[in-house]
Scaffold this motif. Structure first.
Motif, PDB file in Angstrom:
ATOM      1  N   ASP A  59       0.835  -1.211   0.000  1.00  0.00           N
ATOM      2  CA  ASP A  59       0.000   0.000   0.000  1.00  0.00           C
ATOM      3  C   ASP A  59       0.867   1.256   0.000  1.00  0.00           C
ATOM      4  N   GLN A  60       1.939   1.230   0.779  1.00  0.00           N
ATOM      5  CA  GLN A  60       2.847   2.372   0.832  1.00  0.00           C
ATOM      6  C   GLN A  60       3.554   2.561  -0.511  1.00  0.00           C
ATOM      7  N   LEU A  61       3.951   1.465  -1.156  1.00  0.00           N
ATOM      8  CA  LEU A  61       4.575   1.577  -2.479  1.00  0.00           C
ATOM      9  C   LEU A  61       3.604   2.233  -3.459  1.00  0.00           C
ATOM     10  N   GLY A  62       2.331   1.834  -3.408  1.00  0.00           N
ATOM     11  CA  GLY A  62       1.328   2.467  -4.264  1.00  0.00           C
ATOM     12  C   GLY A  62       1.207   3.955  -4.007  1.00  0.00           C
ATOM     13  N   ARG A  63       1.234   4.341  -2.725  1.00  0.00           N
ATOM     14  CA  ARG A  63       1.167   5.774  -2.393  1.00  0.00           C
ATOM     15  C   ARG A  63       2.412   6.509  -2.886  1.00  0.00           C
TER      16      ARG A  63
END
Length: 148
Positions: free
Chosen positions: A131-135
């Motif tokens: 999720d953090q990579l997507g952000r």
């Protein structure tokens, strides 16, 4: 991977058609992945690099390599089994598959059938959550400054 190869050999040696087939599959799959894992241990590098030109995916055996931003249509978090993945949809999967080696192409085609895109970055081996990579990708695309 090495443990699964050893377990596959034991299955093959124990006899029985089902165990033999399962053992052959385990040895073939994990045995083919073993050199990649050994290589990554000897020559570590970042799994994913994001820069001004695009995404550099080196996160798995079925990695896409370089994907320029103009080929990235969208990305989303997906669960494949229990494994979180960042599924990246590209504008032309055929062109992307044509750029990779034949063994990698086979794995990426299997990903495409299972998840709907040949590019899937697994959570395993990343220092941050999917999720953090997507952000981070969102933040990079909305600004023009490079991030790694």
């Amino acid at each position: 991977a090495l443990l699964f190869v050893v377990a596959g050999i034991f299955m093959i040696r124990s006899g029985g058609t089902a165990l033999t087939v399962l053992g052959v599959v385990a040895v073939a799959f994990f045995g083919s992945a073993l050199p990649y894992f050994a290589y990554r241990l000897m020559r570590p590098r970042p799994s994913v690099i994001v820069d001004q030109s695009g995404i550099h995916d080196h996160a798995s055996v079925a990695c896409a390599g370089f994907i320029p931003w103009h080929e990235v249509r969208r990305y989303r978090t997906r669960l494949v089994g229990t494994q979180p993945m960042l599924a990246i949809t590209v504008t032309d999967p055929g062109a992307l598959l044509a750029r990779v080696s034949p063994p990698r192409r086979l794995l990426m085609k299997a990903n495409h059938r299972m998840v709907g895109t040949p590019v899937n970055i697994p959570q395993v081996g990343l220092p941050i959550k999917i999720d953090q990579l997507g952000r981070e990708l969102d933040a990079f695309r909305s600004s023009s400054s490079p991030r790694a």
